[in-house]
Design an enzyme around this catalytic site. Structure first.
Site, PDB file in Angstrom:
ATOM      1  N   ARG A  12      30.768  27.177  30.266  1.00  0.00           N
ATOM      2  CA  ARG A  12      30.469  26.068  31.166  1.00  0.00           C
ATOM      3  C   ARG A  12      29.017  25.642  30.988  1.00  0.00           C
ATOM      4  NH1 ARG A  12      29.980  27.673  35.744  1.00  0.00           N
ATOM      5  NH2 ARG A  12      30.493  29.871  35.507  1.00  0.00           N
ATOM      6  N   TYR A  54      36.019  23.246  26.230  1.00  0.00           N
ATOM      7  CA  TYR A  54      36.067  24.638  26.657  1.00  0.00           C
ATOM      8  C   TYR A  54      36.385  24.867  28.130  1.00  0.00           C
ATOM      9  CZ  TYR A  54      35.215  29.564  26.402  1.00  0.00           C
ATOM     10  OH  TYR A  54      35.397  30.921  26.423  1.00  0.00           O
ATOM     11  N   LYS A  66      38.118  24.687  37.701  1.00  0.00           N
ATOM     12  CA  LYS A  66      36.895  24.663  38.508  1.00  0.00           C
ATOM     13  C   LYS A  66      36.601  23.256  39.058  1.00  0.00           C
ATOM     14  CE  LYS A  66      36.485  28.985  38.165  1.00  0.00           C
ATOM     15  NZ  LYS A  66      35.748  29.796  37.285  1.00  0.00           N
ATOM     16  N   HIS A 119      36.135  30.779  45.128  1.00  0.00           N
ATOM     17  CA  HIS A 119      36.118  31.473  43.828  1.00  0.00           C
ATOM     18  C   HIS A 119      36.442  32.947  44.079  1.00  0.00           C
ATOM     19  CE1 HIS A 119      33.647  32.330  39.902  1.00  0.00           C
ATOM     20  NE2 HIS A 119      34.927  32.216  39.649  1.00  0.00           N
ATOM     21  N   SER A 170      31.088  34.578  38.307  1.00  0.00           N
ATOM     22  CA  SER A 170      31.750  34.591  37.007  1.00  0.00           C
ATOM     23  C   SER A 170      31.385  35.845  36.219  1.00  0.00           C
ATOM     24  CB  SER A 170      31.349  33.343  36.220  1.00  0.00           C
ATOM     25  OG  SER A 170      31.715  32.194  36.949  1.00  0.00           O
ATOM     26  N   CYS A 203      32.002  38.947  36.848  1.00  0.00           N
ATOM     27  CA  CYS A 203      31.516  40.056  37.682  1.00  0.00           C
ATOM     28  C   CYS A 203      32.653  40.893  38.260  1.00  0.00           C
ATOM     29  CB  CYS A 203      30.615  39.520  38.791  1.00  0.00           C
ATOM     30  SG  CYS A 203      29.039  38.906  38.172  1.00  0.00           S
ATOM     31  N   THR A 241      38.902  39.590  37.804  1.00  0.00           N
ATOM     32  CA  THR A 241      40.158  39.876  37.109  1.00  0.00           C
ATOM     33  C   THR A 241      40.431  41.375  37.119  1.00  0.00           C
ATOM     34  OG1 THR A 241      39.858  37.930  35.729  1.00  0.00           O
ATOM     35  CG2 THR A 241      41.412  39.585  34.934  1.00  0.00           C
ATOM     36  N   ASP A 253      41.121  34.358  40.295  1.00  0.00           N
ATOM     37  CA  ASP A 253      39.925  33.509  40.153  1.00  0.00           C
ATOM     38  C   ASP A 253      39.723  32.534  41.310  1.00  0.00           C
ATOM     39  OD1 ASP A 253      37.676  32.943  38.343  1.00  0.00           O
ATOM     40  OD2 ASP A 253      38.558  30.954  38.126  1.00  0.00           O
ATOM     41  N   ARG A 298      37.665  34.459  25.682  1.00  0.00           N
ATOM     42  CA  ARG A 298      38.619  34.453  26.793  1.00  0.00           C
ATOM     43  C   ARG A 298      40.060  34.562  26.308  1.00  0.00           C
ATOM     44  NH1 ARG A 298      36.560  33.737  32.350  1.00  0.00           N
ATOM     45  NH2 ARG A 298      34.332  33.581  31.998  1.00  0.00           N
ATOM     46  N   ARG A 339      26.549  41.276  40.773  1.00  0.00           N
ATOM     47  CA  ARG A 339      26.071  42.211  39.769  1.00  0.00           C
ATOM     48  C   ARG A 339      24.627  42.524  40.118  1.00  0.00           C
ATOM     49  NH1 ARG A 339      27.881  43.196  34.284  1.00  0.00           N
ATOM     50  NH2 ARG A 339      29.784  41.970  34.560  1.00  0.00           N
ATOM     51  N   PHE A 365      35.939  50.158  37.934  1.00  0.00           N
ATOM     52  CA  PHE A 365      37.318  49.937  37.502  1.00  0.00           C
ATOM     53  C   PHE A 365      38.312  50.628  38.446  1.00  0.00           C
ATOM     54  CE2 PHE A 365      34.417  49.505  33.853  1.00  0.00           C
ATOM     55  CZ  PHE A 365      34.643  48.158  33.585  1.00  0.00           C
TER      56      PHE A 365
HETATM   57  P1  GTP Z   1      35.416  34.987  35.534  1.00  0.00           P
HETATM   58  O1  GTP Z   1      36.747  34.844  34.887  1.00  0.00           O
HETATM   59  O2  GTP Z   1      34.288  34.502  34.689  1.00  0.00           O
HETATM   60  O3  GTP Z   1      35.361  34.358  36.896  1.00  0.00           O
HETATM   61  O4  GTP Z   1      35.095  36.576  35.641  1.00  0.00           O
HETATM   62  P2  GTP Z   1      35.660  37.771  36.553  1.00  0.00           P
HETATM   63  O5  GTP Z   1      34.912  37.811  37.843  1.00  0.00           O
HETATM   64  O6  GTP Z   1      37.133  37.723  36.647  1.00  0.00           O
HETATM   65  O7  GTP Z   1      35.177  39.068  35.750  1.00  0.00           O
HETATM   66  P3  GTP Z   1      36.035  40.169  34.939  1.00  0.00           P
HETATM   67  O8  GTP Z   1      36.957  40.959  35.823  1.00  0.00           O
HETATM   68  O9  GTP Z   1      36.639  39.514  33.768  1.00  0.00           O
HETATM   69  O10 GTP Z   1      34.883  41.157  34.473  1.00  0.00           O
HETATM   70  C1  GTP Z   1      33.789  40.735  33.698  1.00  0.00           C
HETATM   71  C2  GTP Z   1      33.126  41.908  33.033  1.00  0.00           C
HETATM   72  O11 GTP Z   1      32.712  42.861  34.006  1.00  0.00           O
HETATM   73  C3  GTP Z   1      34.049  42.627  32.062  1.00  0.00           C
HETATM   74  O12 GTP Z   1      33.348  42.909  30.891  1.00  0.00           O
HETATM   75  C4  GTP Z   1      34.416  43.893  32.800  1.00  0.00           C
HETATM   76  O13 GTP Z   1      34.674  44.950  31.927  1.00  0.00           O
HETATM   77  C5  GTP Z   1      33.190  44.167  33.680  1.00  0.00           C
HETATM   78  N1  GTP Z   1      33.583  44.886  34.913  1.00  0.00           N
HETATM   79  C6  GTP Z   1      34.591  44.556  35.759  1.00  0.00           C
HETATM   80  N2  GTP Z   1      34.718  45.475  36.758  1.00  0.00           N
HETATM   81  C7  GTP Z   1      33.741  46.400  36.545  1.00  0.00           C
HETATM   82  C8  GTP Z   1      33.348  47.601  37.235  1.00  0.00           C
HETATM   83  O14 GTP Z   1      33.919  47.999  38.249  1.00  0.00           O
HETATM   84  N3  GTP Z   1      32.273  48.276  36.718  1.00  0.00           N
HETATM   85  C9  GTP Z   1      31.615  47.849  35.602  1.00  0.00           C
HETATM   86  N4  GTP Z   1      30.595  48.571  35.169  1.00  0.00           N
HETATM   87  N5  GTP Z   1      31.983  46.737  34.912  1.00  0.00           N
HETATM   88  C10 GTP Z   1      33.017  46.019  35.374  1.00  0.00           C
HETATM   89  C1  SPV Z   2      34.180  31.242  35.365  1.00  0.00           C
HETATM   90  O1  SPV Z   2      33.205  30.976  34.657  1.00  0.00           O
HETATM   91  O2  SPV Z   2      34.078  31.569  36.573  1.00  0.00           O
HETATM   92  C2  SPV Z   2      35.530  31.222  34.785  1.00  0.00           C
HETATM   93  C3  SPV Z   2      35.690  30.647  33.451  1.00  0.00           C
HETATM   94  O3  SPV Z   2      36.478  31.630  35.429  1.00  0.00           O
HETATM   95  S1  SPV Z   2      35.717  28.909  33.465  1.00  0.00           S
HETATM   96  O4  SPV Z   2      37.094  28.463  33.568  1.00  0.00           O
HETATM   97  O5  SPV Z   2      35.116  28.471  32.194  1.00  0.00           O
HETATM   98  O6  SPV Z   2      34.960  28.400  34.601  1.00  0.00           O
HETATM   99 MN    MN Z   3      35.782  32.337  37.513  1.00  0.00          MN
END
Ligand code: GTP
Ligand code: SPV
Ligand code: MN
Length: 618
Positions: free
Chosen positions: A86, A232, A241, A261, A283, A285, A288, A308, A400, A431, A525
């Site tokens: 983004r 993208y 978004k 979000h 994002s 953090c 997922t 999300d 992604r 974070r 995790f």
């Molecule tokens: P967007 O799709 O951008 O909104 O991201 P998201 O908030 O869904 O983040 P996602 O779950 O994809 O995690 C992003 C990164 O953080 C990945 O590389 C994960 O491995 C890492 N991560 C997620 N949960 C944890 C955790 O509990 N501890 C640590 N150390 N890293 C984590």
């Molecule tokens: C984010 O950045 O929070 C995402 C990916 O979930 S995007 O769809 O590019 O915004």
């Molecule tokens: Mn997101």
């Protein structure tokens, strides 16, 4: 990069269905005048149509078909290296008055932006097909659902959209028929790479067409989105978004609901009690990951409803009801592996579009964290040879996967329930290497709004910018709120007041605190289930807490640590509330709040004063 697609192949066309509203057909005709595509194709959403578009993209070199034995129905796209995330500094909220956008958004006067955009969009689809994509966010016809239409010249965007949203003939039927006047959000998206100029000079297409100049513009007053120059993710999939957060948050302000979000899960404890929890993390953090968590605590279950975006609306019973408006995951690949997120690994087994990950020699995908050891040889996200000796990552840090939600093994059967699910708790996270404890419970809804409003987080690769830089990201909505965030905080307070005692409890978590050696204090995790279990215990009235200046924290022994290897020191450090550091945060919060001037609700100043008082007596 130059592809073989000749300009004279038969363009894919499909006429407007007879049940398309005349108002929509007229709007499309108006845009066709401006955009000058060679063909117009109304998306019906069928599998046959998707197969045809996919074949065309493979033929053109824009998609690479993965080995069907290893990854059936799946493809890899490599973007232009300048179009990988983004673009927040090119994202605009366009209203008649700057007050419509507030201090955290880039504002442009709506009329001026419309005039500025016109020459960019004029003729921008020459030589291309314009796809008309009607879609529904949320189940078609559901009480929390909303309709939209995206016009796009990107078949890649169409294929991603049909995973992420309900698209085509079925949602089109909800527009009310030929005379339909059901409101819908209008989105126009062009990659900004016409294949013919105004004099008729042609040029070859490239594998990932885009434009160096990008505009991601939202017009909340007219419920319109105009996106130019990028193919993208959040820039190009306007349903996500741009609509489901920026435009929808404004609709929610006007209509008494919330577009957030947030992930959405159902947690079931060993006694069979179920709780619905939504969590806002910025994002990349951990949304997922938490949404798909496999609890390490025996007897606990987490079911996925969304990863999300969550829309929430007070129901007739006085509770807050929550719904995931999407139908797929657009998830971060790096860090997704068998140990961190086995559920995601299962989800991606087939029918997935990968973007900017690495390609293995046997035609499968790889990224950092998928396995402990990288293969000997890969083709990296730029299309270059890669070995373990290479000094750059094989997959882009914001690479992604786009995968259908129905492939998720932990999917809740209620994920598409028309009414959504009643919400029990809201969690804020970010974070933070320092200061923010593993978990605390807010003292009240008002305190919870203060916690959400003051969240800061280290920046990730999900947007262009300096990775690691600490910034305020209130409610994880900084890049996504479609109006003044001071008004947004006030809206949250209003919604809470309406809910009264039925309001969800609010919590804050931080999986990312680091020790002196720079490593994470908490294993994260699946082990986060221990924190979720304490939160559920608080909701059920069974978990003990102690007061801290930041809110309630687990009483000694209240966090189930059975079988976990963590030292006493690391545990103490992950809950520490350093007074001086927090007083310094309060000073930064003064400055942050001052940015909003008169729109900042006085309740938040009062909460800041209360926090200072609690810190002073700590
Ligand atoms: P967007 O799709 O951008 O909104 O991201 P998201 O908030 O869904 O983040 P996602 O779950 O994809 O995690 C992003 C990164 O953080 C990945 O590389 C994960 O491995 C890492 N991560 C997620 N949960 C944890 C955790 O509990 N501890 C640590 N150390 N890293 C984590
Ligand atoms: C984010 O950045 O929070 C995402 C990916 O979930 S995007 O769809 O590019 O915004
Ligand atoms: Mn997101």
């Amino acid at each position: 990069m130059i592809t073989t697609r000749p300009l004279d192949t038969e363009p894919s066309t499909a006429p407007a269905p007879s049940w398309a509203p005349r108002a929509l057909v007229a709007w499309v005709a108006e845009q066709v005048e401006l955009l000058e595509p060679d063909a117009v194709h109304w998306i019906d959403g069928s599998d046959a149509e998707a197969a045809r578009l996919t074949d065309e993209l493979v033929e053109a070199g824009s998609l690479i078909a993965l080995n069907p034995e290893l990854r059936p129905g799946s493809h890899l796209a490599r973007t232009d290296p300048g179009d990988v995330a983004r673009v927040e500094d090119r994202t605009f909220i366009c209203t008649t008055d700057p007050a419509g956008a507030g201090p955290t958004n880039n504002w442009r006067e709506a009329g001026a932006m419309t005039r500025e955009l016109r020459p960019w969009f004029a003729g921008s689809m020459r030589g291309r097909t314009l796809f008309v994509v009607p879609f529904s966010m949320g189940p078609v016809g559901g009480p929390l659902s909303q309709l939209g239409v995206q016009l796009t010249d990107s078949a890649y965007a169409v294929l991603n959209l049909r995973i992420m949203a309900r698209v085509g003939s079925e949602p089109l039927a909800a527009f009310g028929g030929a005379d339909g006047e059901v409101p819908f959000v209008r989105g126009v998206h062009s990659v900004g790479f016409p294949l013919r100029d105004e004099r008729g000079e042609t040029r070859d297409d490239v594998a990932w067409p885009c434009n160096e100049t990008k505009y991601i513009t939202q017009f909340p007053e007219t419920r319109e989105i105009w996106s130019f120059g990028s193919g993208y993710g959040g820039n190009a999939l306007l349903a996500k978004k741009c609509f489901a957060l920026r435009i929808a948050s404004t609709m929610g302000r006007d209509e008494g609901w919330l577009a957030e979000h947030m992930l959405l899960i159902r947690v079931t404890d060993p006694a069979g009690r179920a709780f619905h929890i939504a969590a806002a993390f910025p994002s990349a953090c951990g949304k997922t990951n938490l949404a798909m968590m496999q609890p390490t605590l025996p007897g606990w279950r987490v079911e996925t409803l969304g990863d999300d975006i969550t829309w929430m609306r007070p129901g007739a019973d006085g509770r807050l009801w929550a719904m995931n408006p999407e139908t797929g995951f657009f998830g971060v690949a790096p860090g997704t592996g068998e140990t961190s997120n086995p559920t995601a690994v299962r989800t991606l087994h087939a029918n997935t579009i990968f973007t900017n990950v690495a390609l293995t020699d046997d035609g499968d995908v790889w990224w950092e964290g998928l396995t402990d050891e990288a293969p000997d040889h890969l083709i990296d996200w730029r299309g270059d040879d890669w070995t373990r000796a290479s000094s750059t990552p094989a997959a882009h840090p914001n690479s992604r996967f786009t995968a259908p939600i129905e492939q998720c093994p932990s999917l809740s059967p209620d994920w598409d329930a028309h009414a959504g699910v009643p919400l029990d708790a809201i969690v804020f996270g970010g974070r933070r290497a320092t200061n923010v404890p593993l978990v605390t419970q807010a003292r009240s809804w008002r305190h919870g709004v203060f916690v959400g409003a003051t969240v800061a987080s280290e920046q990730t690769a999900a947007a262009e910018g300096v990775v690691g830089e600490l910034r305020r990201d209130p409610f994880a909505m900084l890049p996504f709120c479609g109006y003044d965030m001071g008004d947004y905080f006030a809206h949250w307070l209003r919604v809470g007041a309406g809910l009264g005692d039925a309001a969800p409890e609010v919590f804050q978590v931080n999986w990312f605190r680091k020790g002196a050696d720079g490593s994470f204090l908490w294993p994260g995790f699946g082990e986060n289930s221990r924190v979720i279990a304490w939160i559920a215990g608080r909701l059920a009235g069974t978990a003990e807490a102690v007061e801290t200046p930041l809110g309630s924290a687990p009483a000694p022994g209240a966090l189930d640590l059975t079988g976990l290897e963590i030292t006493e020191e690391a545990l103490a450090e992950s809950f520490a509330v350093p007074t001086q550091a927090w007083l310094a945060e309060c000073t930064l919060t003064d400055a942050f709040f001052a940015r909003f001037g008169g729109t900042l609700p006085p309740e938040l100043h009062a909460e800041l004063a209360d926090l200072r008082a609690r810190l002073a007596s700590a």
